[in-house]
Write a protein that holds these residues in place. Sequence first.
Motif, mmCIF file in Angstrom:
data_model
loop_
_atom_site.group_PDB
_atom_site.id
_atom_site.type_symbol
_atom_site.label_atom_id
_atom_site.label_comp_id
_atom_site.label_asym_id
_atom_site.label_seq_id
_atom_site.Cartn_x
_atom_site.Cartn_y
_atom_site.Cartn_z
ATOM 1 N N LYS B 92 0.836 -1.204 0.000
ATOM 2 C CA LYS B 92 0.000 0.000 0.000
ATOM 3 C C LYS B 92 0.875 1.260 0.000
ATOM 4 C CE LYS B 92 -4.117 -0.416 1.312
ATOM 5 N NZ LYS B 92 -5.395 -0.619 0.578
ATOM 6 N N THR B 94 3.856 1.794 -1.224
ATOM 7 C CA THR B 94 4.440 2.151 -2.526
ATOM 8 C C THR B 94 3.460 2.979 -3.355
ATOM 9 O OG1 THR B 94 3.726 0.048 -3.472
ATOM 10 C CG2 THR B 94 6.016 0.187 -2.705
ATOM 11 N N GLY B 95 2.155 2.704 -3.190
ATOM 12 C CA GLY B 95 1.153 3.510 -3.896
ATOM 13 C C GLY B 95 1.206 4.964 -3.445
ATOM 14 N N GLU B 98 4.490 6.522 -4.754
ATOM 15 C CA GLU B 98 4.413 6.792 -6.193
ATOM 16 C C GLU B 98 3.629 8.085 -6.439
ATOM 17 O OE1 GLU B 98 2.671 6.740 -10.191
ATOM 18 O OE2 GLU B 98 1.527 6.363 -8.365
ATOM 19 N N ARG B 99 2.526 8.251 -5.707
ATOM 20 C CA ARG B 99 1.719 9.470 -5.854
ATOM 21 C C ARG B 99 2.504 10.706 -5.408
ATOM 22 N NH1 ARG B 99 -2.586 10.351 -9.178
ATOM 23 N NH2 ARG B 99 -2.268 8.339 -10.127
#
Lengths: 239, 239
Positions: B92, B94-95, B98-99
Amino acid sequence: MPMDSVHTVKSYEQELDRLRAMMARMGGIVESQVAQAVAAVTERDEAAAQAAPAQDPQVDALERDVEALSIRLLALRSPMAGDLREIVAALKITGDLERIGDYAASIARRSTRFDLADSQVSLSGLRSMGRLVQENLRRAIDALTQQDAERATEVWQSDRAVDEYYTSMFRALVTYMMEDPRNIGPCTHLLFIAKNFERIGDHATNIAERVYYAVMGENLPAMRPRGGSASSAESLDPR
Amino acid sequence: MPMDSVHTVKSYEQELDRLRAMMARMGGIVESQVAQAVAAVTERDEAAAQAAPAQDPQVDALERDVEALSIRLLALRSPMAGDLREIVAALKITGDLERIGDYAASIARRSTRFDLADSQVSLSGLRSMGRLVQENLRRAIDALTQQDAERATEVWQSDRAVDEYYTSMFRALVTYMMEDPRNIGPCTHLLFIAKNFERIGDHATNIAERVYYAVMGENLPAMRPRGGSASSAESLDPR
């Protein structure tokens, strides 16, 4: 995790179906939030403006439930291959769904903060953009619930059209502001609303990409670089 | 997944350490992107404006690597309890990272699209806001790499200050636009930049919440409702 059965040990397939049902439900609620956001802005529908944020706690609760059930499945059932990819995708997709719900709630709240009476500002571009984003989200959620890679590809292909709407909205709104300072207040809100619709489109595309990967075991052939590169939208208004 | 060892079978602990190293590296890159975004906007640093988006592909690749290694660990090692929560949290987080990288790249690109020469527009509020967001992100990543629940709580507590900066930025920027239509172009960009910093702060808080949950096995005591409720920022400019 609530247990709605008197049987404490469920079959693996039952638990996986339960996870799928949670995802479908979360998708459905988020879809309705986006529909409410579109109505709130473009029809000036105040009931819809209240309804979208009111669903937020349910979406957050479902995100936590999916996580709890996924951890349970991973710990007790040792899922393999396709099932494992599907569970990992579900964990990531709930993050996208939660964000979409968030953006929809934000659009809905914002819709009540400005008034377009006595202004020349047109909502027709935003209406079309909102409909396209809704359509894309619907397809992404269909792809998710049916584990349909072909549908996923369609979403991915039409994200460019969303970006083009956004670019033309951005240009039009800045022009309205330049023409009359009384437009600055409402148009600032509309700029953020257009941006939020564009972000919803982005997350719908993320979902489509993840479904494709979960189903096919590989990435979409020409996987879109996340966060945009030098597209036409980019040059005017980078994401 | 690249194998950098001649031994094809690594120990479970080695693989878990490898996952932690990937997360730390991803966190480090994203932190540097945010620092570059702050420099690009507030120092008008063009090299930094180029550097932040240039790191995007690396961040995307790390997100995919973390996912691949997590799936491998889940499939082959059947991690339990704390380790399992840590792996799910990594997926979760990494999401969120990334954002954050995405928002930083967007801020950096945007910084080159406007000129503040001959304008009265001040960047001092944005400078302070950028620093606070950077600080919060640094703490969130420390909490992540050290699996430190106490640090995580600190991030969570200072998100409100970020929101307050955003509210005052929003007000100031709209005022500049009203005062002089020549400010509309640059201030529109600055509005989005301020919003993106606020979103970065949001994601840093998400990371902190997830670290807390992974370490403690329970949510933060007074878990912040995602997406904001009726805060002071809300009433002026809902998220």
